[in-house]
Design an enzyme around this catalytic site. Sequence first.
Site, PDB file in Angstrom:
ATOM      1  N   ARG A 143       1.339  -1.127   0.419  1.00 45.72           N
ATOM      2  CA  ARG A 143      -0.103   0.510   0.073  1.00 45.72           C
ATOM      3  C   ARG A 143       1.111   0.951  -0.032  1.00 45.72           C
ATOM      4  O   ARG A 143       1.605   1.322   0.817  1.00 45.72           O
ATOM      5  CB  ARG A 143      -0.526  -0.139   1.356  1.00 45.72           C
ATOM      6  CG  ARG A 143      -2.200  -1.459   1.544  1.00 45.72           C
ATOM      7  CD  ARG A 143      -2.885  -0.652  -0.028  1.00 45.72           C
ATOM      8  NE  ARG A 143      -4.074  -1.506  -0.359  1.00 45.72           N
ATOM      9  CZ  ARG A 143      -3.664  -2.524  -0.939  1.00 45.72           C
ATOM     10  NH1 ARG A 143      -2.921  -3.271  -1.763  1.00 45.72           N
ATOM     11  NH2 ARG A 143      -5.124  -3.850  -1.171  1.00 45.72           N
ATOM     12  N   ARG A 178      -3.937  26.851  -6.111  1.00 48.63           N
ATOM     13  CA  ARG A 178      -3.555  26.068  -5.656  1.00 48.63           C
ATOM     14  C   ARG A 178      -2.248  24.488  -6.745  1.00 48.63           C
ATOM     15  O   ARG A 178      -2.789  24.475  -8.180  1.00 48.63           O
ATOM     16  CB  ARG A 178      -4.525  24.551  -4.772  1.00 48.63           C
ATOM     17  CG  ARG A 178      -4.940  25.160  -4.232  1.00 48.63           C
ATOM     18  CD  ARG A 178      -3.971  24.805  -3.093  1.00 48.63           C
ATOM     19  NE  ARG A 178      -4.407  25.501  -1.616  1.00 48.63           N
ATOM     20  CZ  ARG A 178      -4.365  25.380  -0.625  1.00 48.63           C
ATOM     21  NH1 ARG A 178      -2.539  25.511   0.232  1.00 48.63           N
ATOM     22  NH2 ARG A 178      -4.477  25.877   0.781  1.00 48.63           N
ATOM     23  N   ALA A 206      -6.903  28.279   6.415  1.00 49.04           N
ATOM     24  CA  ALA A 206      -7.014  26.617   6.986  1.00 49.04           C
ATOM     25  C   ALA A 206      -5.283  27.219   6.993  1.00 49.04           C
ATOM     26  O   ALA A 206      -4.606  27.705   6.469  1.00 49.04           O
ATOM     27  CB  ALA A 206      -7.478  25.421   5.554  1.00 49.04           C
ATOM     28  N   GLU A 208      -4.646  31.182  12.190  1.00 48.86           N
ATOM     29  CA  GLU A 208      -5.073  30.762  10.868  1.00 48.86           C
ATOM     30  C   GLU A 208      -5.478  31.747   9.934  1.00 48.86           C
ATOM     31  O   GLU A 208      -5.953  32.509   9.118  1.00 48.86           O
ATOM     32  CB  GLU A 208      -4.942  29.008  10.593  1.00 48.86           C
ATOM     33  CG  GLU A 208      -3.809  28.136  10.326  1.00 48.86           C
ATOM     34  CD  GLU A 208      -2.864  28.861   9.417  1.00 48.86           C
ATOM     35  OE1 GLU A 208      -2.653  29.533   8.420  1.00 48.86           O
ATOM     36  OE2 GLU A 208      -1.835  27.980   9.930  1.00 48.86           O
ATOM     37  N   GLU A 216      -4.879  34.865   7.876  1.00 45.79           N
ATOM     38  CA  GLU A 216      -4.483  34.300   6.473  1.00 45.79           C
ATOM     39  C   GLU A 216      -5.503  35.773   6.463  1.00 45.79           C
ATOM     40  O   GLU A 216      -6.372  36.129   5.275  1.00 45.79           O
ATOM     41  CB  GLU A 216      -5.525  33.456   5.763  1.00 45.79           C
ATOM     42  CG  GLU A 216      -4.671  32.155   5.932  1.00 45.79           C
ATOM     43  CD  GLU A 216      -4.575  30.762   4.972  1.00 45.79           C
ATOM     44  OE1 GLU A 216      -3.686  30.462   4.847  1.00 45.79           O
ATOM     45  OE2 GLU A 216      -6.139  30.215   4.871  1.00 45.79           O
ATOM     46  N   PRO A 232      -8.311   8.333   2.678  1.00 44.98           N
ATOM     47  CA  PRO A 232      -7.885   7.980   3.593  1.00 44.98           C
ATOM     48  C   PRO A 232      -7.229   6.633   2.775  1.00 44.98           C
ATOM     49  O   PRO A 232      -6.301   6.151   2.897  1.00 44.98           O
ATOM     50  CB  PRO A 232      -8.694   7.448   4.035  1.00 44.98           C
ATOM     51  CG  PRO A 232     -10.270   8.223   3.761  1.00 44.98           C
ATOM     52  CD  PRO A 232      -9.637   9.218   3.014  1.00 44.98           C
ATOM     53  N   GLU A 235      -3.628  12.337   5.796  1.00 44.61           N
ATOM     54  CA  GLU A 235      -3.421  13.557   6.609  1.00 44.61           C
ATOM     55  C   GLU A 235      -5.200  14.041   6.985  1.00 44.61           C
ATOM     56  O   GLU A 235      -6.287  13.028   6.779  1.00 44.61           O
ATOM     57  CB  GLU A 235      -4.296  14.981   5.555  1.00 44.61           C
ATOM     58  CG  GLU A 235      -4.219  15.780   5.195  1.00 44.61           C
ATOM     59  CD  GLU A 235      -4.017  16.479   4.492  1.00 44.61           C
ATOM     60  OE1 GLU A 235      -5.223  18.119   5.325  1.00 44.61           O
ATOM     61  OE2 GLU A 235      -5.087  16.241   3.081  1.00 44.61           O
ATOM     62  N   GLU A 253      -0.522  32.895  -1.023  1.00 42.99           N
ATOM     63  CA  GLU A 253      -0.986  34.054   0.225  1.00 42.99           C
ATOM     64  C   GLU A 253      -0.801  35.869  -0.726  1.00 42.99           C
ATOM     65  O   GLU A 253      -2.049  36.186   0.343  1.00 42.99           O
ATOM     66  CB  GLU A 253      -0.328  33.873   1.380  1.00 42.99           C
ATOM     67  CG  GLU A 253      -1.051  32.551   1.739  1.00 42.99           C
ATOM     68  CD  GLU A 253      -0.320  32.484   3.355  1.00 42.99           C
ATOM     69  OE1 GLU A 253       0.446  33.252   3.912  1.00 42.99           O
ATOM     70  OE2 GLU A 253      -0.836  31.259   3.674  1.00 42.99           O
TER      71      GLU A 253
END
Length: 203
Positions: A41, A68, A80, A97, A101, A119, A124, A150
Site C-alpha cells: 500500500r 493550488r 486553513a 490561521e 490569512e 484515506p 492526513e 497568499e
Amino acid sequence: MKIVDVPEEWEVLASTEHFSGRVISVRTDRVRMPGDTSADRDYVTHIGSVAVVALDDRNRVLLLRQYRHPVRHLLWELPAGLRDVKGEPTVETAARELAEEAAYRATTWHTLLDLMSSPGMSDERVRIFLARGLSEIPEEERDFQHCHEEIGMPVVWVPLAEAVEKVLAGEIHNSPAAAGILAAYAASADGFTSLRPADAPEA
C-alpha cells in the site's frame, strides 16, 4: 453493526520510505491481509491541518481564493493551515490561521467536523472548526507577512445558503471548504447546539 469509525491497525510486514519532506512523506507498507496474504500500500504521510468556517452575525461565511498548483486552479477555500507547531492545540492553530490569512478573531469556537481527507492514499487529518463572534483585527495589530500563493488573496463574505448552492453546483471544489460549508448549514438547523466543544478528542 454500529455505524461509527473505529481505530484498527493491521500488521505491517515491511515499510519503505521513498521521499521525506517538511509537510509530506511518501512510503510503501506491506500489510498482512485476511487469508494470510499480504499487499503493498503506497501512501502519503501528512502532518495534518485545520480549517475554519468563520460565520458572521449576518450568517455569511468567509472565503478566500488561493492558487493550488497540483490541480492548476484558483480555489475558493476556508482559512486553513498546517499543524506545524508541535504541541499546539488545534483550536489555537485554527485561531492563528484565521488571524494570519483573514485578519479576524473569534470569541466562540466549536468543532464542526473531522475529516480524513483521502484515506486511500494519505493519513492526513483535517479538523474543521466553526468560529463565531468575529471581529476584524486592526491594521496596526497585524504582524503577519503574506508570501507566495497568499500574496493578494481576495477575501469575501458569502451568505451561507449561497455557499451551499455553490458547492452543490460544482463551483467550490476544495474538500474542507465543501465539507465545512455543508456541515455548518446542517448544524445551523438547531442553532449549532449539537456541535462538539473546540477541544473535543480526535479519533
